[in-house]
Design an enzyme around this catalytic site. Sequence first.
Site, PDB file in Angstrom:
ATOM      1  N   THR A 232      -2.936   0.767   2.876  1.00 35.95           N
ATOM      2  CA  THR A 232      -2.155  -0.244   2.144  1.00 35.95           C
ATOM      3  C   THR A 232      -1.067   0.412   1.291  1.00 35.95           C
ATOM      4  O   THR A 232       0.063  -0.082   1.225  1.00 35.95           O
ATOM      5  CB  THR A 232      -3.100  -1.080   1.256  1.00 35.95           C
ATOM      6  OG1 THR A 232      -4.051  -1.708   2.113  1.00 35.95           O
ATOM      7  CG2 THR A 232      -2.357  -2.148   0.488  1.00 35.95           C
TER       8      THR A 232
ATOM      9  N   GLU B 130      -8.618  -2.608  -7.097  1.00 33.85           N
ATOM     10  CA  GLU B 130      -7.609  -2.575  -6.029  1.00 33.85           C
ATOM     11  C   GLU B 130      -6.371  -1.821  -6.495  1.00 33.85           C
ATOM     12  O   GLU B 130      -5.766  -1.059  -5.746  1.00 33.85           O
ATOM     13  CB  GLU B 130      -7.188  -4.005  -5.650  1.00 33.85           C
ATOM     14  CG  GLU B 130      -8.145  -4.725  -4.738  1.00 33.85           C
ATOM     15  CD  GLU B 130      -7.930  -4.358  -3.284  1.00 33.85           C
ATOM     16  OE1 GLU B 130      -8.286  -3.216  -2.906  1.00 33.85           O
ATOM     17  OE2 GLU B 130      -7.453  -5.201  -2.524  1.00 33.85           O
TER      18      GLU B 130
HETATM   19  N1  HSE Z   1      -0.674  -8.429  -0.058  1.00 34.31           N
HETATM   20  C1  HSE Z   1      -1.111  -7.082   0.190  1.00 34.31           C
HETATM   21  C2  HSE Z   1      -0.064  -6.376   1.020  1.00 34.31           C
HETATM   22  C3  HSE Z   1      -2.419  -7.130   0.911  1.00 34.31           C
HETATM   23  O1  HSE Z   1       0.423  -6.989   1.982  1.00 34.31           O
HETATM   24  O2  HSE Z   1       0.267  -5.231   0.718  1.00 34.31           O
HETATM   25  C4  HSE Z   1      -2.962  -5.801   1.357  1.00 34.31           C
HETATM   26  O3  HSE Z   1      -4.129  -6.012   2.140  1.00 34.31           O
END
Ligand code: HSE
Length: 310
Positions: free
Chosen positions: A185, A132
Amino acid sequence: MTDEWIRIAAPATTSNIGAGFDVFGLALHEPYDIIEGRKIDSGVVISEISGPGSESIPTDPEKNSVGIAAAEVLRRCEADFGIELRIKKGIRPCSGIGSSGASAAGGAYVAHILCGEMLSPKELVLCAAHAEDVTSGGFHADNVAPCILGGFTIIRSYEPFDVMTIKPPEDLGIVIAMPDVLVATKEARAILPHEVSVKDMVFQIGNAASMVYGMMSGDMKVIARSVNDAFSEPHRAQLVPYLKEAESVAKSNGAIASFLGGSGPCIISFFNKSSHEGEHIAESIRAMYDEHEMKCDTWITEPGSGCRRI
Ligand code: HSE
Protein backbone atom coordinates in the site's frame (compact mmCIF):
# COMPACT_ATOMS: atom_id res chain seq x y z
CA MET A 1 -1.80 -13.14 35.53
CA THR A 2 -3.23 -14.88 32.47
CA ASP A 3 -6.82 -15.16 31.44
CA GLU A 4 -8.94 -17.08 28.93
CA TRP A 5 -8.28 -16.51 25.22
CA ILE A 6 -10.75 -14.35 23.28
CA ARG A 7 -11.03 -15.27 19.57
CA ILE A 8 -12.04 -12.76 16.88
CA ALA A 9 -12.73 -13.15 13.15
CA ALA A 10 -11.60 -9.95 11.39
CA PRO A 11 -12.85 -9.90 7.79
CA ALA A 12 -11.27 -8.78 4.55
CA THR A 13 -12.61 -5.53 3.14
CA THR A 14 -12.57 -3.81 -0.21
CA SER A 15 -11.99 -0.08 -0.34
CA ASN A 16 -12.26 2.83 -2.78
CA ILE A 17 -14.91 0.94 -4.86
CA GLY A 18 -14.43 3.20 -7.86
CA ALA A 19 -14.50 6.87 -6.97
CA GLY A 20 -14.43 6.65 -3.15
CA PHE A 21 -10.66 6.86 -2.57
CA ASP A 22 -10.03 6.68 1.21
CA VAL A 23 -13.79 7.16 1.71
CA PHE A 24 -15.72 4.00 0.73
CA GLY A 25 -15.23 0.55 2.22
CA LEU A 26 -17.14 -2.72 2.21
CA ALA A 27 -16.82 -5.63 4.64
CA LEU A 28 -16.54 -9.03 2.94
CA HIS A 29 -17.91 -12.23 4.44
CA GLU A 30 -14.62 -14.02 3.76
CA PRO A 31 -11.67 -14.46 3.85
CA TYR A 32 -10.80 -13.34 7.38
CA ASP A 33 -7.97 -13.26 9.90
CA ILE A 34 -8.33 -14.85 13.31
CA ILE A 35 -6.92 -12.80 16.16
CA GLU A 36 -6.71 -14.27 19.66
CA GLY A 37 -5.87 -12.32 22.79
CA ARG A 38 -5.67 -12.82 26.51
CA LYS A 39 -4.75 -10.67 29.47
CA ILE A 40 -1.23 -10.79 30.87
CA ASP A 41 0.39 -8.74 33.63
CA SER A 42 1.82 -6.02 31.41
CA GLY A 43 3.03 -5.12 27.93
CA VAL A 44 1.97 -6.34 24.50
CA VAL A 45 3.36 -9.69 23.35
CA ILE A 46 2.82 -11.42 20.00
CA SER A 47 3.44 -15.09 20.69
CA GLU A 48 2.39 -16.66 17.36
CA ILE A 49 1.82 -15.66 13.73
CA SER A 50 0.73 -18.26 11.18
CA GLY A 51 -1.01 -18.45 7.80
CA PRO A 52 -0.29 -17.17 4.27
CA GLY A 53 2.47 -14.55 4.15
CA SER A 54 3.02 -14.68 7.92
CA GLU A 55 6.79 -15.01 7.50
CA SER A 56 6.92 -11.37 6.30
CA ILE A 57 4.98 -10.00 9.29
CA PRO A 58 7.02 -8.51 12.16
CA THR A 59 6.54 -10.03 15.61
CA ASP A 60 7.71 -6.81 17.25
CA PRO A 61 4.40 -5.45 18.66
CA GLU A 62 5.49 -1.89 17.89
CA LYS A 63 5.80 -2.71 14.18
CA ASN A 64 2.84 -5.07 13.89
CA SER A 65 -0.63 -3.65 13.19
CA VAL A 66 -2.33 -6.07 15.65
CA GLY A 67 0.06 -5.05 18.42
CA ILE A 68 -0.11 -1.32 17.67
CA ALA A 69 -3.92 -1.27 17.57
CA ALA A 70 -4.25 -3.37 20.75
CA ALA A 71 -1.77 -1.13 22.58
CA GLU A 72 -3.72 1.96 21.51
CA VAL A 73 -6.94 0.49 22.95
CA LEU A 74 -5.18 -0.40 26.24
CA ARG A 75 -3.78 3.14 26.40
CA ARG A 76 -7.14 4.82 25.79
CA CYS A 77 -8.84 2.56 28.35
CA GLU A 78 -6.02 3.15 30.88
CA ALA A 79 -5.83 -0.64 31.31
CA ASP A 80 -3.81 -1.96 34.26
CA PHE A 81 -2.88 -5.16 32.40
CA GLY A 82 -1.13 -6.22 29.19
CA ILE A 83 -2.14 -8.49 26.33
CA GLU A 84 -0.76 -11.58 24.63
CA LEU A 85 -1.79 -11.98 20.99
CA ARG A 86 -1.88 -14.83 18.46
CA ILE A 87 -2.46 -14.07 14.78
CA LYS A 88 -3.76 -16.55 12.20
CA LYS A 89 -3.65 -14.82 8.82
CA GLY A 90 -6.43 -15.78 6.42
CA ILE A 91 -5.69 -12.74 4.24
CA ARG A 92 -2.25 -12.61 2.64
CA PRO A 93 -0.39 -9.29 3.16
CA CYS A 94 -0.09 -6.92 0.16
CA SER A 95 -3.35 -8.26 -1.29
CA GLY A 96 -5.55 -5.15 -1.64
CA ILE A 97 -8.35 -6.58 0.50
CA GLY A 98 -7.36 -4.97 3.76
CA SER A 99 -4.92 -7.52 5.19
CA SER A 100 -3.21 -5.09 7.56
CA GLY A 101 -6.56 -3.40 8.19
CA ALA A 102 -8.12 -6.70 9.30
CA SER A 103 -5.20 -7.36 11.63
CA ALA A 104 -5.41 -3.83 13.04
CA ALA A 105 -9.18 -4.05 13.49
CA GLY A 106 -8.94 -7.53 15.05
CA GLY A 107 -6.22 -6.36 17.46
CA ALA A 108 -8.28 -3.35 18.49
CA TYR A 109 -11.44 -5.45 18.83
CA VAL A 110 -9.91 -8.17 20.99
CA ALA A 111 -8.33 -5.57 23.30
CA HIS A 112 -11.67 -3.75 23.45
CA ILE A 113 -13.40 -6.91 24.71
CA LEU A 114 -10.67 -7.54 27.28
CA CYS A 115 -11.07 -3.93 28.49
CA GLY A 116 -14.81 -4.40 29.08
CA GLU A 117 -15.99 -2.75 25.83
CA MET A 118 -15.48 0.82 27.09
CA LEU A 119 -14.86 2.47 23.70
CA SER A 120 -17.39 3.62 21.13
CA PRO A 121 -17.29 1.97 17.66
CA LYS A 122 -15.83 5.22 16.27
CA GLU A 123 -13.02 5.25 18.85
CA LEU A 124 -12.28 1.64 18.01
CA VAL A 125 -12.01 2.51 14.32
CA LEU A 126 -9.57 5.31 15.21
CA CYS A 127 -7.37 2.94 17.26
CA ALA A 128 -7.17 0.56 14.28
CA ALA A 129 -6.59 3.46 11.84
CA HIS A 130 -3.66 4.59 13.98
CA ALA A 131 -2.06 1.17 13.36
CA GLU A 132 -2.74 1.48 9.61
CA ASP A 133 -1.01 4.86 9.66
CA VAL A 134 2.14 3.37 11.19
CA THR A 135 2.29 0.29 8.94
CA SER A 136 0.94 1.49 5.57
CA GLY A 137 2.27 5.01 5.23
CA GLY A 138 -0.94 7.00 5.41
CA PHE A 139 -3.81 7.64 7.77
CA HIS A 140 -6.70 5.96 6.02
CA ALA A 141 -9.62 4.20 7.68
CA ASP A 142 -11.51 2.88 4.68
CA ASN A 143 -10.49 -0.73 5.46
CA VAL A 144 -10.63 -0.66 9.26
CA ALA A 145 -14.03 1.11 9.33
CA PRO A 146 -15.94 -1.63 7.44
CA CYS A 147 -13.84 -4.31 9.19
CA ILE A 148 -15.14 -3.10 12.56
CA LEU A 149 -18.57 -1.72 11.64
CA GLY A 150 -19.58 -4.10 8.83
CA GLY A 151 -21.50 -3.32 5.63
CA PHE A 152 -20.71 -0.40 3.32
CA THR A 153 -19.02 2.49 5.10
CA ILE A 154 -18.52 6.11 4.16
CA ILE A 155 -15.91 8.29 5.85
CA ARG A 156 -17.40 11.75 5.48
CA SER A 157 -14.47 13.44 7.22
CA TYR A 158 -11.15 12.49 8.84
CA GLU A 159 -10.86 15.63 10.98
CA PRO A 160 -13.14 15.53 12.84
CA PHE A 161 -13.59 11.82 12.21
CA ASP A 162 -17.08 10.99 10.95
CA VAL A 163 -18.10 7.62 9.55
CA MET A 164 -21.47 6.14 8.61
CA THR A 165 -22.68 2.74 7.47
CA ILE A 166 -25.18 1.51 4.90
CA LYS A 167 -26.52 -2.02 4.60
CA PRO A 168 -25.62 -3.15 1.06
CA PRO A 169 -28.23 -4.81 -1.18
CA GLU A 170 -28.97 -8.51 -0.53
CA ASP A 171 -28.41 -9.26 -4.22
CA LEU A 172 -24.78 -8.11 -4.21
CA GLY A 173 -22.39 -10.98 -4.95
CA ILE A 174 -18.63 -10.44 -4.98
CA VAL A 175 -15.77 -12.28 -6.68
CA ILE A 176 -12.27 -11.59 -5.40
CA ALA A 177 -9.41 -12.50 -7.71
CA MET A 178 -5.90 -12.32 -6.29
CA PRO A 179 -3.14 -12.63 -8.90
CA ASP A 180 0.20 -13.83 -7.63
CA VAL A 181 1.87 -10.44 -7.25
CA LEU A 182 2.48 -8.31 -4.15
CA VAL A 183 1.54 -4.64 -4.00
CA ALA A 184 2.53 -2.71 -0.88
CA THR A 185 0.00 0.00 0.00
CA LYS A 186 2.83 2.39 0.86
CA GLU A 187 4.23 2.12 -2.68
CA ALA A 188 0.81 2.22 -4.30
CA ARG A 189 0.09 5.48 -2.44
CA ALA A 190 3.46 6.97 -3.33
CA ILE A 191 2.73 6.88 -7.08
CA LEU A 192 -0.51 8.86 -6.83
CA PRO A 193 -0.61 12.52 -7.92
CA HIS A 194 -1.01 15.24 -5.28
CA GLU A 195 -3.40 17.32 -7.37
CA VAL A 196 -6.43 16.53 -9.52
CA SER A 197 -8.13 18.55 -12.23
CA VAL A 198 -11.56 20.10 -11.76
CA LYS A 199 -12.83 17.79 -14.52
CA ASP A 200 -11.67 14.68 -12.62
CA MET A 201 -12.99 16.03 -9.32
CA VAL A 202 -16.45 16.52 -10.85
CA PHE A 203 -16.30 13.00 -12.33
CA GLN A 204 -15.34 11.48 -8.94
CA ILE A 205 -18.02 13.35 -6.99
CA GLY A 206 -20.70 12.35 -9.47
CA ASN A 207 -19.77 8.66 -9.35
CA ALA A 208 -19.30 8.61 -5.58
CA ALA A 209 -22.64 10.28 -4.98
CA SER A 210 -24.45 7.86 -7.28
CA MET A 211 -22.70 4.88 -5.63
CA VAL A 212 -24.21 5.96 -2.31
CA TYR A 213 -27.61 6.26 -4.02
CA GLY A 214 -27.17 2.74 -5.43
CA MET A 215 -26.17 1.23 -2.10
CA MET A 216 -29.06 2.93 -0.27
CA SER A 217 -31.73 2.16 -2.85
CA GLY A 218 -30.41 -1.33 -3.64
CA ASP A 219 -30.38 -0.47 -7.34
CA MET A 220 -27.71 -2.80 -8.72
CA LYS A 221 -27.70 -1.05 -12.11
CA VAL A 222 -26.82 2.26 -10.46
CA ILE A 223 -24.07 0.53 -8.43
CA ALA A 224 -22.72 -1.04 -11.63
CA ARG A 225 -22.50 2.20 -13.56
CA SER A 226 -21.06 4.13 -10.59
CA VAL A 227 -17.88 2.02 -10.35
CA ASN A 228 -15.56 4.47 -12.10
CA ASP A 229 -12.29 5.98 -10.96
CA ALA A 230 -10.35 8.80 -12.61
CA PHE A 231 -7.86 9.08 -9.76
CA SER A 232 -6.18 5.99 -8.29
CA GLU A 233 -6.79 3.02 -10.59
CA PRO A 234 -5.38 4.67 -13.74
CA HIS A 235 -2.04 5.20 -11.94
CA ARG A 236 -1.99 1.85 -10.18
CA ALA A 237 -2.89 -0.30 -13.20
CA GLN A 238 0.85 -0.57 -13.96
CA LEU A 239 1.33 -2.48 -10.67
CA VAL A 240 -1.07 -5.30 -11.56
CA PRO A 241 -0.32 -7.42 -14.63
CA TYR A 242 -3.34 -7.94 -16.91
CA LEU A 243 -5.66 -5.86 -14.68
CA LYS A 244 -7.68 -4.42 -17.57
CA GLU A 245 -7.88 -7.82 -19.26
CA ALA A 246 -9.17 -9.38 -16.02
CA GLU A 247 -11.83 -6.68 -15.62
CA SER A 248 -12.92 -7.11 -19.19
CA VAL A 249 -13.06 -10.93 -18.91
CA ALA A 250 -15.12 -10.62 -15.70
CA LYS A 251 -17.61 -8.30 -17.37
CA SER A 252 -17.92 -10.54 -20.43
CA ASN A 253 -18.72 -13.46 -18.11
CA GLY A 254 -21.49 -11.98 -15.99
CA ALA A 255 -19.94 -9.33 -13.71
CA ILE A 256 -21.87 -6.06 -13.52
CA ALA A 257 -18.68 -4.20 -12.53
CA SER A 258 -15.02 -5.07 -12.05
CA PHE A 259 -12.32 -2.89 -10.51
CA LEU A 260 -9.05 -2.73 -8.61
CA GLY A 261 -9.60 -3.55 -4.93
CA GLY A 262 -8.00 -0.89 -2.72
CA SER A 263 -4.36 -0.46 -3.63
CA GLY A 264 -4.31 -3.84 -5.43
CA PRO A 265 -3.50 -6.37 -6.68
CA CYS A 266 -6.93 -7.95 -5.94
CA ILE A 267 -9.52 -7.48 -8.64
CA ILE A 268 -13.06 -7.20 -7.32
CA SER A 269 -16.06 -8.08 -9.46
CA PHE A 270 -19.66 -7.42 -8.49
CA PHE A 271 -22.43 -9.67 -9.75
CA ASN A 272 -26.11 -10.12 -9.09
CA LYS A 273 -26.51 -13.19 -6.85
CA SER A 274 -29.72 -14.13 -8.63
CA SER A 275 -27.64 -14.68 -11.82
CA HIS A 276 -25.54 -17.39 -10.09
CA GLU A 277 -22.56 -16.22 -12.18
CA GLY A 278 -20.00 -16.10 -9.35
CA GLU A 279 -18.17 -19.34 -10.18
CA HIS A 280 -18.27 -18.57 -13.90
CA ILE A 281 -16.65 -15.15 -13.35
CA ALA A 282 -14.01 -16.58 -11.01
CA GLU A 283 -13.19 -19.39 -13.44
CA SER A 284 -12.88 -17.00 -16.40
CA ILE A 285 -10.39 -14.75 -14.54
CA ARG A 286 -8.36 -17.76 -13.36
CA ALA A 287 -8.28 -19.11 -16.95
CA MET A 288 -7.07 -15.75 -18.29
CA TYR A 289 -4.20 -15.66 -15.75
CA ASP A 290 -3.48 -19.30 -16.47
CA GLU A 291 -2.97 -18.39 -20.14
CA HIS A 292 -0.39 -15.85 -19.00
CA GLU A 293 1.18 -18.51 -16.73
CA MET A 294 0.29 -16.61 -13.59
CA LYS A 295 -1.38 -18.12 -10.54
CA CYS A 296 -4.57 -16.41 -9.38
CA ASP A 297 -6.63 -17.35 -6.30
CA THR A 298 -10.32 -16.55 -6.22
CA TRP A 299 -13.08 -16.34 -3.60
CA ILE A 300 -16.80 -15.98 -4.16
CA THR A 301 -18.27 -14.02 -1.32
CA GLU A 302 -20.77 -11.34 -0.31
CA PRO A 303 -20.91 -8.29 1.95
CA GLY A 304 -20.42 -9.22 5.59
CA SER A 305 -20.55 -8.05 9.16
CA GLY A 306 -17.58 -6.53 10.90
CA CYS A 307 -15.29 -8.18 13.47
CA ARG A 308 -17.07 -10.86 15.47
CA ARG A 309 -16.25 -13.13 18.35
CA ILE A 310 -15.98 -16.79 17.35
N1 HSE B 1 -7.71 3.80 0.23
C1 HSE B 1 -6.47 3.11 0.41
C2 HSE B 1 -5.65 3.25 -0.86
C3 HSE B 1 -6.76 1.67 0.69
O1 HSE B 1 -6.23 3.10 -1.94
O2 HSE B 1 -4.45 3.52 -0.76
C4 HSE B 1 -5.56 0.77 0.77
O3 HSE B 1 -6.00 -0.58 0.90
